[in-house]
Design an enzyme around this catalytic site. Structure first.
Site, PDB file in Angstrom:
ATOM      1  N   TYR A  43       0.738  -1.233  -0.039  1.00  0.00           N
ATOM      2  CA  TYR A  43       0.114   0.062  -0.071  1.00  0.00           C
ATOM      3  C   TYR A  43       0.796   1.292  -0.029  1.00  0.00           C
ATOM      4  CZ  TYR A  43      -3.998  -2.743  -0.070  1.00  0.00           C
ATOM      5  OH  TYR A  43      -4.911  -3.791  -0.632  1.00  0.00           O
TER       6      TYR A  43
ATOM      7  N   ASN B 130     -12.192   1.397  -6.565  1.00  0.00           N
ATOM      8  CA  ASN B 130     -10.903   1.651  -6.545  1.00  0.00           C
ATOM      9  C   ASN B 130     -10.563   2.529  -5.382  1.00  0.00           C
ATOM     10  OD1 ASN B 130     -10.789   0.955  -8.936  1.00  0.00           O
ATOM     11  ND2 ASN B 130     -11.060   2.748 -10.262  1.00  0.00           N
TER      12      ASN B 130
ATOM     13  N   HIS C 191     -14.319  -0.351  -1.586  1.00  0.00           N
ATOM     14  CA  HIS C 191     -13.169  -1.141  -1.154  1.00  0.00           C
ATOM     15  C   HIS C 191     -12.269  -0.428  -0.389  1.00  0.00           C
ATOM     16  CE1 HIS C 191     -13.872  -4.424  -4.488  1.00  0.00           C
ATOM     17  NE2 HIS C 191     -14.716  -4.531  -3.336  1.00  0.00           N
TER      18      HIS C 191
ATOM     19  N   SER D  19     -13.054  -6.161 -14.292  1.00  0.00           N
ATOM     20  CA  SER D  19     -13.137  -7.391 -14.913  1.00  0.00           C
ATOM     21  C   SER D  19     -14.205  -8.380 -14.343  1.00  0.00           C
ATOM     22  CB  SER D  19     -11.794  -8.402 -14.549  1.00  0.00           C
ATOM     23  OG  SER D  19     -11.756  -8.406 -12.970  1.00  0.00           O
TER      24      SER D  19
ATOM     25  N   ASN E 265     -15.588  -1.031 -21.439  1.00  0.00           N
ATOM     26  CA  ASN E 265     -14.435  -1.917 -20.796  1.00  0.00           C
ATOM     27  C   ASN E 265     -13.416  -2.300 -22.018  1.00  0.00           C
ATOM     28  OD1 ASN E 265     -13.520  -2.809 -18.350  1.00  0.00           O
ATOM     29  ND2 ASN E 265     -13.254  -4.960 -19.444  1.00  0.00           N
TER      30      ASN E 265
ATOM     31  N   GLU F  33     -11.873  -4.795 -22.855  1.00  0.00           N
ATOM     32  CA  GLU F  33     -12.201  -6.061 -23.466  1.00  0.00           C
ATOM     33  C   GLU F  33     -13.265  -6.743 -22.750  1.00  0.00           C
ATOM     34  OE1 GLU F  33      -8.209  -7.910 -22.652  1.00  0.00           O
ATOM     35  OE2 GLU F  33      -8.634  -7.690 -20.496  1.00  0.00           O
TER      36      GLU F  33
ATOM     37  N   ALA G 247     -11.353   3.724 -21.488  1.00  0.00           N
ATOM     38  CA  ALA G 247     -12.207   4.331 -20.966  1.00  0.00           C
ATOM     39  C   ALA G 247     -12.258   5.826 -21.253  1.00  0.00           C
ATOM     40  CB  ALA G 247     -12.107   4.114 -19.453  1.00  0.00           C
TER      41      ALA G 247
HETATM   42  C1  BJW Z   1      -9.698  -1.068 -18.901  1.00  0.00           C
HETATM   43  C2  BJW Z   1      -8.431  -0.163 -19.452  1.00  0.00           C
HETATM   44  C3  BJW Z   1      -8.858   1.085 -20.012  1.00  0.00           C
HETATM   45  C4  BJW Z   1      -7.721  -1.954 -18.523  1.00  0.00           C
HETATM   46  N1  BJW Z   1     -10.039   1.390 -20.067  1.00  0.00           N
HETATM   47  N2  BJW Z   1     -10.916  -0.661 -19.281  1.00  0.00           N
HETATM   48  C5  BJW Z   1     -18.004 -16.354  -4.895  1.00  0.00           C
HETATM   49  C6  BJW Z   1     -19.155 -15.692  -4.976  1.00  0.00           C
HETATM   50  C7  BJW Z   1     -19.094 -14.712  -4.407  1.00  0.00           C
HETATM   51  C8  BJW Z   1     -18.227 -14.151  -3.714  1.00  0.00           C
HETATM   52  C9  BJW Z   1     -16.947 -14.820  -3.524  1.00  0.00           C
HETATM   53  C10 BJW Z   1     -16.750 -16.076  -4.283  1.00  0.00           C
HETATM   54  N3  BJW Z   1     -15.541 -16.700  -3.790  1.00  0.00           N
HETATM   55  C11 BJW Z   1     -14.780 -15.733  -3.139  1.00  0.00           C
HETATM   56  C12 BJW Z   1     -15.617 -14.417  -2.706  1.00  0.00           C
HETATM   57  C13 BJW Z   1     -15.504 -13.491  -2.101  1.00  0.00           C
HETATM   58  C14 BJW Z   1     -14.515 -12.584  -2.572  1.00  0.00           C
HETATM   59  C15 BJW Z   1     -14.166 -12.766  -4.170  1.00  0.00           C
HETATM   60  O1  BJW Z   1     -14.869 -12.070  -4.748  1.00  0.00           O
HETATM   61  N4  BJW Z   1     -13.108 -13.419  -4.355  1.00  0.00           N
HETATM   62  C16 BJW Z   1     -13.079 -13.441  -5.713  1.00  0.00           C
HETATM   63  C17 BJW Z   1     -11.522 -13.690  -6.275  1.00  0.00           C
HETATM   64  C18 BJW Z   1     -13.735 -14.791  -6.414  1.00  0.00           C
HETATM   65  N5  BJW Z   1     -14.976 -11.148  -2.382  1.00  0.00           N
HETATM   66  C19 BJW Z   1     -14.785 -10.823  -0.891  1.00  0.00           C
HETATM   67  O2  BJW Z   1     -14.057 -11.431  -0.135  1.00  0.00           O
HETATM   68  C20 BJW Z   1     -15.337  -9.122  -0.885  1.00  0.00           C
HETATM   69  N6  BJW Z   1     -16.371  -9.361   0.252  1.00  0.00           N
HETATM   70  C21 BJW Z   1     -17.077 -10.148   0.563  1.00  0.00           C
HETATM   71  O3  BJW Z   1     -17.601 -10.766  -0.431  1.00  0.00           O
HETATM   72  O4  BJW Z   1     -17.809 -10.061   1.786  1.00  0.00           O
HETATM   73  C22 BJW Z   1     -18.932 -10.929   1.804  1.00  0.00           C
HETATM   74  C23 BJW Z   1     -20.107 -10.271   1.459  1.00  0.00           C
HETATM   75  C24 BJW Z   1     -21.333 -11.138   1.328  1.00  0.00           C
HETATM   76  C25 BJW Z   1     -22.519 -10.525   0.910  1.00  0.00           C
HETATM   77  C26 BJW Z   1     -22.610  -9.381   0.518  1.00  0.00           C
HETATM   78  C27 BJW Z   1     -21.572  -8.646   0.291  1.00  0.00           C
HETATM   79  C28 BJW Z   1     -20.440  -9.094   0.889  1.00  0.00           C
HETATM   80  C29 BJW Z   1     -14.184  -8.302  -0.784  1.00  0.00           C
HETATM   81  C30 BJW Z   1     -13.483  -7.924  -1.828  1.00  0.00           C
HETATM   82  C31 BJW Z   1     -12.386  -7.205  -1.709  1.00  0.00           C
HETATM   83  C32 BJW Z   1     -11.688  -6.767  -2.706  1.00  0.00           C
HETATM   84  N7  BJW Z   1     -10.371  -6.041  -2.599  1.00  0.00           N
HETATM   85  C33 BJW Z   1      -9.461  -5.717  -3.660  1.00  0.00           C
HETATM   86  C34 BJW Z   1      -8.149  -4.962  -3.106  1.00  0.00           C
HETATM   87  C35 BJW Z   1      -8.380  -3.862  -2.099  1.00  0.00           C
HETATM   88  C36 BJW Z   1      -8.377  -2.592  -2.812  1.00  0.00           C
HETATM   89  C37 BJW Z   1      -6.961  -2.254  -3.596  1.00  0.00           C
HETATM   90  O5  BJW Z   1      -5.982  -2.871  -2.944  1.00  0.00           O
HETATM   91  O6  BJW Z   1      -6.824  -1.668  -4.401  1.00  0.00           O
HETATM   92  O7  BJW Z   1     -10.183  -4.712  -4.563  1.00  0.00           O
HETATM   93  S1  BJW Z   1      -9.076  -6.914  -4.754  1.00  0.00           S
HETATM   94  C38 BJW Z   1      -8.986  -6.109  -6.164  1.00  0.00           C
HETATM   95  O8  BJW Z   1      -9.823  -6.525  -7.010  1.00  0.00           O
HETATM   96  C39 BJW Z   1      -9.421  -4.696  -5.771  1.00  0.00           C
HETATM   97  C40 BJW Z   1     -10.562  -4.179  -7.055  1.00  0.00           C
HETATM   98  O9  BJW Z   1     -11.068  -3.246  -6.299  1.00  0.00           O
HETATM   99  C41 BJW Z   1     -11.042  -5.544  -7.108  1.00  0.00           C
HETATM  100  C42 BJW Z   1     -11.657  -5.481  -8.571  1.00  0.00           C
HETATM  101  O10 BJW Z   1     -10.706  -5.479  -9.563  1.00  0.00           O
HETATM  102  P1  BJW Z   1     -10.819  -4.638 -10.814  1.00  0.00           P
HETATM  103  O11 BJW Z   1     -11.110  -3.163 -10.328  1.00  0.00           O
HETATM  104  O12 BJW Z   1     -12.093  -5.342 -11.725  1.00  0.00           O
HETATM  105  O13 BJW Z   1      -9.584  -4.779 -11.603  1.00  0.00           O
HETATM  106  P2  BJW Z   1      -8.988  -5.591 -12.770  1.00  0.00           P
HETATM  107  O14 BJW Z   1      -7.487  -5.714 -12.616  1.00  0.00           O
HETATM  108  O15 BJW Z   1      -9.541  -7.128 -12.147  1.00  0.00           O
HETATM  109  O16 BJW Z   1      -9.766  -5.281 -14.016  1.00  0.00           O
HETATM  110  C43 BJW Z   1      -9.429  -4.164 -14.714  1.00  0.00           C
HETATM  111  C44 BJW Z   1     -10.380  -4.231 -15.925  1.00  0.00           C
HETATM  112  O17 BJW Z   1     -10.114  -2.913 -16.733  1.00  0.00           O
HETATM  113  C45 BJW Z   1     -10.020  -5.130 -17.021  1.00  0.00           C
HETATM  114  O18 BJW Z   1     -11.353  -5.858 -17.412  1.00  0.00           O
HETATM  115  C46 BJW Z   1      -9.390  -4.390 -18.160  1.00  0.00           C
HETATM  116  O19 BJW Z   1      -9.833  -5.201 -19.563  1.00  0.00           O
HETATM  117  C47 BJW Z   1     -10.011  -3.075 -18.106  1.00  0.00           C
HETATM  118  N8  BJW Z   1      -9.120  -2.256 -18.408  1.00  0.00           N
HETATM  119  N9  BJW Z   1      -7.341  -0.732 -19.222  1.00  0.00           N
HETATM  120  C48 BJW Z   1     -11.165   0.665 -20.114  1.00  0.00           C
HETATM  121  N10 BJW Z   1      -7.840   1.966 -20.388  1.00  0.00           N
END
Ligand code: BJW
Length: 232
Positions: free
Chosen positions: A56, A92, A109, A177, A201, A203, A219
């Protein structure tokens, strides 16, 4: 789009990519050889706090060198000019929406520029490095940590988000994603309540099949074009 209607916008790392911040799962998504899923957990913080803090600290240092891009600026314009309800739910932890001038922003988040007391839940402005054992000014417990929602923890303000999704006429997803829940499920929630859905997005994503329409491209191009069409 009849105005004013209710709009919920979900943003992810892709919206900040053209500002120079790395995404999580694309090329260059690894950090010091670690996947985000290995660093962003309460277990990782307990086992190797220094690793998590270093991650961080590096993100904060990167944030200090970048600026909002055309996509952030376009959403800020929409926020200023849209007369209906609007909520920008961002996954973000950067502050680029705010620096662009948007006000109706919710960080589900957490935020890089704040710290969290794991003891009492107090969130305070980031005031510099947090050595393990840093003490909370409110409850005095030695449990200050980055204000980040780790895997397995409940994202912020889920009730408010679910209410907004339930009232939305349009749900738009930008630069995510669709790999991380609960955000990845918002499109289905919005659709269930009758909202139109649009994905912008680079892709096709894991969630593309759930959207009524997906537009592919950067974007910085897609978001201003969409905002112009909505406002003009
Ligand atoms: C462009 C571009 C350009 C590139 N123009 N586009 C199964 C079902 C349901 C839940 C789970 C499950 N299995 C596990 C879980 C729980 C888990 C989870 O989802 N795990 C997965 C790995 C499966 N989730 C959790 O634990 C969450 N909590 C939770 O579920 O609590 C219980 C609950 C129950 C009931 C209701 C509610 C809650 C907590 C999740 C915490 C995520 N934390 C992070 C890190 C912290 C923040 C940080 O450090 O920044 O958050 S992980 C990371 O991923 C970060 C992001 O916010 C998050 C999402 O990523 P994002 O933003 O989508 O980025 P990328 O890199 O994945 O994608 C980028 C995209 O942009 C791509 O598609 C590119 O193509 C595109 N792109 N350039 C437009 N120029």
């Amino acid at each position: 789009m009849p105005a004013p209607c209710n709009i919920v916008i979900l943003t992810g790392a892709g919206i900040s990519a053209e500002s120079g911040l790395a995404t999580f799962r694309g090329p260059g998504g690894l950090w010091e050889g670690h996947r985000v899923e290995d660093v962003c957990t309460p277990e990782a913080l307990a086992a190797d706090a220094e690793l998590v803090h270093r991650f961080y600290d590096a993100r904060r240092a990167a944030l200090a060198t970048v600026e909002p891009n055309a996509a952030h600026l376009a959403l800020a314009r929409l926020d200023r000019e849209w007369r209906g309800e609007l909520l920008i739910v961002t996954q973000n932890v950067d502050d680029l929406h705010e620096r662009a001038g948007a006000n109706r922003v919710l960080h589900m988040h957490g935020e890089l520029l704040s710290a969290l007391c794991a003891g009492c839940g107090e969130r305070v402005e980031w005031a510099g490095p947090l050595p393990p054992g840093s003490v909370c000014g409110t409850c005095m417990s030695p449990e200050m940590r980055p204000d980040i929602v780790f895997f397995g923890e409940m994202p912020y303000q889920m009730e408010r988000i679910e209410r907004a999704l339930g009232e939305a006429d349009l749900f738009v997803s930008v630069g995510t994603s669709g790999a991380v829940y609960p955000a990845a499920g918002f499109v289905q929630g919005a659709r269930y309540h009758g909202a139109d859905t649009l994905e912008l997005n680079l892709e096709a994503s894991a969630g593309s099949a759930y959207f009524a329409e997906t537009r592919l491209g950067p974007a910085s191009v897609l978001v201003p074009a969409w905002v112009d069409a909505v406002l003009d």
